[in-house]
Scaffold this active site. Structure first.
Site, PDB file in Angstrom:
ATOM      1  N   ASP A 196      -0.196   5.449   0.848  1.00 45.83           N
ATOM      2  CA  ASP A 196      -0.369   6.330   1.928  1.00 45.83           C
ATOM      3  C   ASP A 196      -0.512   5.228   2.974  1.00 45.83           C
ATOM      4  OD1 ASP A 196      -0.687   8.089   0.147  1.00 45.83           O
ATOM      5  OD2 ASP A 196      -2.457   8.357  -0.066  1.00 45.83           O
ATOM      6  N   ASP A 208       0.877  -0.832   0.138  1.00 41.19           N
ATOM      7  CA  ASP A 208       0.005  -0.153   0.293  1.00 41.19           C
ATOM      8  C   ASP A 208       0.742   1.015   0.253  1.00 41.19           C
ATOM      9  OD1 ASP A 208      -1.744   1.357   0.336  1.00 41.19           O
ATOM     10  OD2 ASP A 208      -1.956   1.988   2.413  1.00 41.19           O
TER      11      ASP A 208
END
Length: 592
Positions: free
Chosen positions: A330, A328
């Site tokens: 953020d 991922d």
């Protein structure tokens, strides 16, 4: 004439030296009287099995008084080793006796060469036995329990190399230690006196079989008696099964249970006398696939690694690829959203206004780069999951002189609702212009992924570097910790980093460039889950790389965790600096 009757019913020593042609050898009889070179006759006195165990060097090696041989009812097949031709010449053929090799140079009874040969201790101490001792198959019940002088059964200890092993402290021949060699796996005992030669050897096929021998009838040579002469650990621990590591637990099978050695080792001869099994290096972690598996994986990648319009989004994966790390963006690799909301500052005791200010400055820089250089104004409504999703509409036209501002693409995009999330295709000309833009974005990314300052220009470059430094100071080097793990994975030839983010593809590419992540994320390995969700992105990644590789999902949110659970992928949660440090540590130790 006195007779010697030993404990085993299968081996009696009888006869006379009166025969001019030497002793008569039957299937289970042999003369117990020996002739010395001067013609005198030596007779052996009857001994009990306990007395024979203590017989010293003045006992003949040829009179079979050693209890390890006398009471073991050795087959007459190996008895030619105890009948030197220079002592008992005979022209009578013995078909059941193997011919004596011409290279055998045995000395006569009573000479001192045996002591000299036995004192060559270094010739025996350095030979590890890689399998069953002396090339003989399992002794059957002998390994499960060896009778000692007291009649008690002892188990063969894994630290003991064999029943007739020679140690460094044997200065005189022991009873039952015959002056011939036992065939080792790839080697044989050889001394300067020439007594033990490689050709003079006994194997299982020549003289030992279960129908002729009563293996459990060895009453002497208790293992505790000569324990000090044995190497305490001739085999490395990792080549023994756990069931045989205890010296006090009897085993119903052969005591030494070695794991199957790698192919190519079993047929090699031992050329170095100090060679050990420790020289065999196990395969490194992780284990490589076979050639057939890699070929199948390559074909899978070519046939299944295509997008929804049957186009190939990236080159076929490396044939050695074994592990895929799905990241991922953020709050996992970078701290961005929590800067804008101030949640990071509140959690770690930082100044919230400063945090929000830094977040807004970075957001402005991201969208400025996306609009100026990555056609975000044109592509915002035509977002794609992957950079190559529309490459099938590209005719390969040279774009060096192509004018993107005057090709009419923005007007067509605004007047017609062609960029739908469902992927409705417009006209051929419009789709080709869309493909041109994504191809140009890909070129810019690959050109400046290691030199974002060159893309921004001198003035913006300084502002970018200053902003990066301030964010790193506020976030306690969060990005630096993440980059350490990413770089370690990137350095492996059998691993790859994949980025799956809920940000649109073009702003996501701008983030990757501005945060200095372009070196660890090739543009082909970046996916946007804005339209289809992360779970669908995971499915596309599995279709691309196949199901034989190991997938590891790294993130902070519920969506990636649920997607990983559905596809049975390991999930590594990132919620703090310590999680990033633990991840890097696990990668260093090759746990991941």
């Amino acid at each position: 004439m006195e007779m010697q009757d030993l404990t085993s019913p299968h081996s009696r020593l009888s006869g006379s030296s009166e025969s001019p042609s030497g002793p008569k050898l039957g299937n289970s009889h042999i003369n117990s009287n020996s002739m010395t070179p001067n013609g005198t006759e030596v007779k052996t006195e009857p001994m009990s099995s306990s007395e024979t165990a203590s017989t010293t060097a003045d006992g003949s090696l040829n009179n079979f008084s050693g209890s390890a041989i006398g009471s073991s009812s050795f087959s007459p097949r190996p008895t030619h080793q105890f009948s030197p031709p220079q002592i008992y010449p005979s022209n009578r053929p013995y078909p059941h006796i193997l011919p004596t090799p011409s290279s055998q140079t045995m000395a006569a009874y009573g000479q001192t060469q045996f002591t000299t040969g036995m004192q060559q201790a270094t010739a025996y101490a350095t030979y590890p036995q890689p399998g069953q001792p002396y090339g003989i198959s399992s002794y059957g019940a002998l390994w499960a329990g060896i009778k000692t002088e007291g009649g008690l059964s002892q188990s063969q200890s894994p630290g003991q190399t064999g029943f007739l092993s020679y140690g460094t402290s044997f200065s005189t021949p022991q009873p039952g230690q015959a002056p011939y060699s036992y065939q080792m796996q790839g080697s044989s005992f050889t001394t300067s006196s020439g007594i033990y030669t490689g050709n003079n050897s006994l194997t299982n096929s020549s003289g030992f079989n279960s129908s002729q021998q009563d293996y459990p009838s060895y009453p002497s040579f208790g293992q505790g008696q000569y324990a000090q002469y044995y190497n305490s650990s001739p085999y490395p621990a990792h080549y023994m099964t756990s069931s045989n590591t205890s010296p006090t637990t009897p085993s119903t099978n052969a005591t030494y249970q070695l794991q199957e050695p790698p192919s190519g080792i079993t047929s090699q001869a031992v050329t170095d006398p100090t060679a050990e099994y420790s020289t065999i290096h196990s395969p490194s972690t992780p284990i490589k696939d076979s050639d057939s598996d890699r070929l199948r994986r390559g074909s899978d990648g070519k046939s299944r690694g295509r997008g929804r319009r049957n186009n190939n989004p990236s080159p076929p994966p490396d044939s050695d690829l074994e592990r895929v790390f799905i990241w991922d963006l953020d709050e996992t690799i970078i701290v961005f959203h929590s800067l804008l909301t101030g949640s990071y500052a509140n959690r770690y005791g930082r100044d919230p206004p400063t945090s929000v200010s830094l977040g807004l400055r970075m957001e402005e820089m991201i969208f400025n780069l996306a609009d100026t250089h990555l056609f975000f104004n044109d592509l915002e409504e035509c977002d794609q999951v992957h950079i190559d999703d529309v490459s099938s509409d590209d005719n390969g036209q040279d774009l060096s002189t192509y004018n993107f501002g005057t090709d009419g693409f923005p007007a067509a995009a605004t007047s017609a609702n062609l960029c739908l999330a469902t992927g409705v295709r417009g006209g051929v000309d419009w789709m080709r212009k869309l493909a041109f833009r994504y191809r140009r974005v890909k070129e810019i990314y690959n050109t400046y992924k290691n030199n974002v300052g060159g893309l921004l220009g001198p003035a913006k470059r300084e502002a970018w570097l200053q902003l990066r430094a301030e964010i790193e100071a506020l976030t306690d080097s969060w990005l630096t910790l993440a980059l350490k793990a990413l770089s370690l994975i990137h350095s492996r030839t059998n691993c790859v980093n994949i980025l799956v983010t809920t940000t649109q593809l073009i702003p996501a590419l701008a983030k990757v460039l501005l945060y200095g992540l372009g070196i660890v994320f090739p543009i082909e390995n970046i996916y946007s889950a804005t339209k289809i969700g992360k779970e669908s992105c995971f499915e596309r990644i599995i279709q691309r790389f196949g199901r034989k590789v190991v997938y590891v999902v790294i993130g902070d949110g519920v969506e990636e965790e649920q997607g990983a659970k559905k596809h049975a992928m390991p999930f590594w949660r990132i919620s703090s600096h310590s999680d990033l440090m633990a991840l890097h540590h696990a990668l260093e130790l090759e746990y991941l």
